[in-house]
Design an enzyme around this catalytic site. Structure first.
Site, PDB file in Angstrom:
ATOM      1  N   HIS A   1      29.546  49.955  61.663  1.00  0.00           N
ATOM      2  CA  HIS A   1      28.667  49.739  62.427  1.00  0.00           C
ATOM      3  C   HIS A   1      28.419  51.157  63.413  1.00  0.00           C
ATOM      4  CE1 HIS A   1      27.906  47.962  66.618  1.00  0.00           C
ATOM      5  NE2 HIS A   1      27.560  46.782  65.865  1.00  0.00           N
TER       6      HIS A   1
ATOM      7  N   ASP B   1      38.276  49.516  63.102  1.00  0.00           N
ATOM      8  CA  ASP B   1      37.257  48.796  63.797  1.00  0.00           C
ATOM      9  C   ASP B   1      37.708  47.514  63.533  1.00  0.00           C
ATOM     10  OD1 ASP B   1      35.414  47.603  64.750  1.00  0.00           O
ATOM     11  OD2 ASP B   1      33.898  48.588  63.915  1.00  0.00           O
TER      12      ASP B   1
ATOM     13  N   GLN C   1      35.575  42.762  63.366  1.00  0.00           N
ATOM     14  CA  GLN C   1      34.987  41.499  62.546  1.00  0.00           C
ATOM     15  C   GLN C   1      36.337  40.873  61.983  1.00  0.00           C
ATOM     16  OE1 GLN C   1      32.218  40.176  62.748  1.00  0.00           O
ATOM     17  NE2 GLN C   1      30.968  41.681  63.672  1.00  0.00           N
TER      18      GLN C   1
ATOM     19  N   LYS D   1      33.726  38.179  70.339  1.00  0.00           N
ATOM     20  CA  LYS D   1      33.674  38.020  69.044  1.00  0.00           C
ATOM     21  C   LYS D   1      34.649  36.836  68.733  1.00  0.00           C
ATOM     22  CE  LYS D   1      31.289  42.173  67.516  1.00  0.00           C
ATOM     23  NZ  LYS D   1      29.842  41.782  67.547  1.00  0.00           N
TER      24      LYS D   1
ATOM     25  N   CYS E   1      22.911  46.792  63.540  1.00  0.00           N
ATOM     26  CA  CYS E   1      23.573  48.091  63.807  1.00  0.00           C
ATOM     27  C   CYS E   1      24.084  48.616  63.014  1.00  0.00           C
ATOM     28  CB  CYS E   1      24.783  47.634  64.877  1.00  0.00           C
ATOM     29  SG  CYS E   1      24.029  46.834  66.310  1.00  0.00           S
TER      30      CYS E   1
END
Lengths: 156, 425
Positions: B130, B207, B210, B233, B372
């Site tokens: 991202h 990261d 997700q 999220k 993104c």
């Protein structure tokens, strides 16, 4: 509601322009040309104009790639431009462009519709060889500013 | 009788907790929310917790002697503890509240990065990151002269790990990798990457934007030196996110933003930074969003992250097979066995924005664009794609309706002659 999609946005007139566009290709003896894209969605429009000695648009052609709205609106704009004076083209506002397109657009999709308008305004200041018939160099910046006001940025 | 936590997840009773999922759009169309990778919806328990906080517990934290401030501070620190437990961190002070995953990654780049990186040092990313895990490192490279390199992808959207040994050099200081691609849904082997990175002397930033909302996270076992994720999220409010960092690393890093809270003392000639985690929480933190996040975590824990993962895996497999049957539809990323609940695709000859606009008329919210991840789209050879991303409250029936809507998109764009035929036929 039509079984074939949004009756406003994906109406026959717009799909006709998308599938069978007016003057898609190269302009013979073009005097002005410009290309720009909308990196957020990948739409790209290239415009070539032939502006005659009297300062009128003889022919307007475009090529490009992108969504239905960006391509159909470019086709409509090419049709509209021919015969207009440079001054008239410069006065053709973002609101005029949205009106020409006809269908109601959400702010994000207005950007798609205004891409060809933005390219045309810049093309007036982008002579291929001869001098700039449009004169005022500040106009391109004005156009960019007008478009920002007309249509908010999409998040990236 | 089997305990509740062993039963497969049934989304229907859970959906009743989410007021927004009862929304009708464009008149009478039930909202089908498939944009969960961008942000999820919130259950009423989380929404109510925000109201309760403002009505009953709200004052600034770590400041007052007064009763209300102590209440607020206790709740805020309990929220930190619930995050610690949820991600399996050793110490509560290894959890730093930020405004989101983006702020968390930027924090590391601006502190650890500015302090450590020398010209020619290398940071290794992947081609599926991202923008929030690319741009902060590019900015760091501009400031320090370090070099950003990328692990390439296979054609089916996995990391080309055979290239890793060559890419990990003695100059590699950090490997920053997403646990799950926000476009391809690819679940990356973070544990293996971390082991190889550590063997080469590099740190690992994950990261988790997700992954943390959808699967069990155990930072210590995964070998993550840092992990960044966002509350919004994972059922929480927007405006709060988390940076986890190993104590030893956070201690050695200089403070980030300067201001209140992050100092031990200030004089006219200088300041002395506070201990962890206050050192990285200058100013009034996102107090109420952090409380909301802890309620979101409690909600997720009550369902069970394993159940959420296995339900989403079932739903993703179902969607993958259904979409694969749609004519002219190109799916990106690995087969369902190696992916999270994200499915990206293009319909041949139809721009992603047109697809999203038409399915929106059926009440279906999917994403269109580059999500993104422009470098990834360049790698895939496209400028934009459509993305359906799921959470545990989505159903197979909703996926069926996406399939039907995509067929309608194709009818709209069928060549005019054919379209006329379809109308009369």
């Amino acid at each position: 509601m039509s079984i074939d999609g949004d009756p406003e946005l994906y109406q026959e007139r717009i799909l006709d322009h998308y599938e069978d566009p007016y003057h898609r290709g190269a302009c013979p003896d073009a005097t002005h040309a410009h290309e720009d894209d909308n990196p957020l969605c990948g739409d790209v429009i290239h415009v070539e104009l032939r502006i005659n000695g009297q300062g009128r648009v003889d022919e307007a052609w475009f090529s490009g790639d992108g969504c239905c709205i960006s391509q159909a609106s470019a086709s409509m704009l090419m049709e509209k431009l021919e015969g207009m004076s440079v001054q008239e083209v410069k006065q053709f506002s973002t609101q005029d462009m949205l009106q020409l397109f006809g269908a109601r657009l959400t702010p994000n999709r207005q950007k798609c519709c205004l891409l060809s308008w933005r390219v045309v305004q810049a093309a007036l200041h982008a002579p291929i060889e001869a001098t700039d018939v449009a004169g005022d160099p500040g106009a391109a910046a004005d156009a960019a500013s007008a478009e920002r006001e007309a249509s908010p940025q999409e998040a990236s | 009788m089997a305990p509740i936590s062993a039963l497969p997840l049934d989304p229907m009773p859970l959906r009743a907790d989410f007021p927004i999922l009862a929304t009708k759009v464009h008149g009478d169309r039930p909202l089908i929310y498939f944009d969960n990778a961008a942000t999820t919806q919130r259950p009423r328990q989380v929404i109510q917790s925000l109201v309760d906080a403002y009505e009953q517990h709200y004052a600034n934290v770590h400041r007052g002697i007064h009763w209300l401030s102590e209440q607020s501070t206790d709740l805020y620190e309990e929220a930190r503890e619930s995050v610690r437990r949820f991600i399996g961190a050793e110490h509560r002070h290894e959890v730093v509240f930020t405004t989101g995953a983006t702020a968390a990654i930027n924090l590391v780049a601006r502190t650890w990065g500015d302090q450590q990186m020398r010209p020619g040092d290398e940071i290794l990313l992947t081609e599926m990151e991202h923008h929030s895990n690319i741009v902060p490192w590019q900015q760091l490279a501009e400031r320090t002269g370090c070099v950003v390199r990328f692990i390439p992808l296979t054609d089916d959207g996995r990391l080309e790990l055979s290239a890793l040994d060559q890419l990990l050099t003695e100059r590699t200081r950090l490997v920053a990798v997403t646990a799950v691609s926000n476009v391809l849904g690819t679940v990356n082997p973070v544990r293996e990457i971390a082991a190889r990175a550590h063997a080469a002397g590099a740190l690992v930033l994950v990261d988790g934007a997700q992954s943390v909302p959808h699967a069990v996270t155990r930072v210590a076992e995964d070998g993550a030196d840092f992990i960044a994720f966002s509350g919004h999220k994972m059922l929480g409010p927007s405006g709060v996110g988390v940076l986890y960092g190993r104590e030893q690393l956070l201690d050695a890093m200089p403070p980030f933003l300067g201001g209140g809270s992050m100092i031990r003392r200030v004089t006219l000639t200088g300041f002395e930074p506070a201990d962890l985690p206050a050192k990285f929480e200058a100013g009034t933190p996102p107090i109420v969003p952090a409380l909301g996040l802890s309620v979101a975590i409690a909600y997720l824990e009550q369902i069970g992250m394993e159940r959420i993962s296995s339900y989403e895996s079932m739903l993703t497999g179902y969607a993958y097979e259904l979409l694969a049957r749609v004519e002219g539809l190109r799916l990106f990323g690995p087969p369902p066995s190696g992916r999270s609940g994200i499915v990206s695709f293009v319909l041949q000859g139809i721009h992603a924005h047109d697809v999203a606009q038409i399915v929106d008329q059926d009440g279906i919210a999917i994403r269109a664009g580059h999500h993104c991840a422009m470098p990834l789209h360049k790698r895939l050879g496209i400028s934009a794609s459509n993305r359906a991303s799921f959470y545990f409250y989505n159903t197979r029936d909703e996926v069926d309706r996406l399939g039907a809507a995509l067929e309608r998109v194709q009818r709209v764009f069928r060549r005019r002659g054919d379209r006329t035929g379809a109308l009369t036929g």
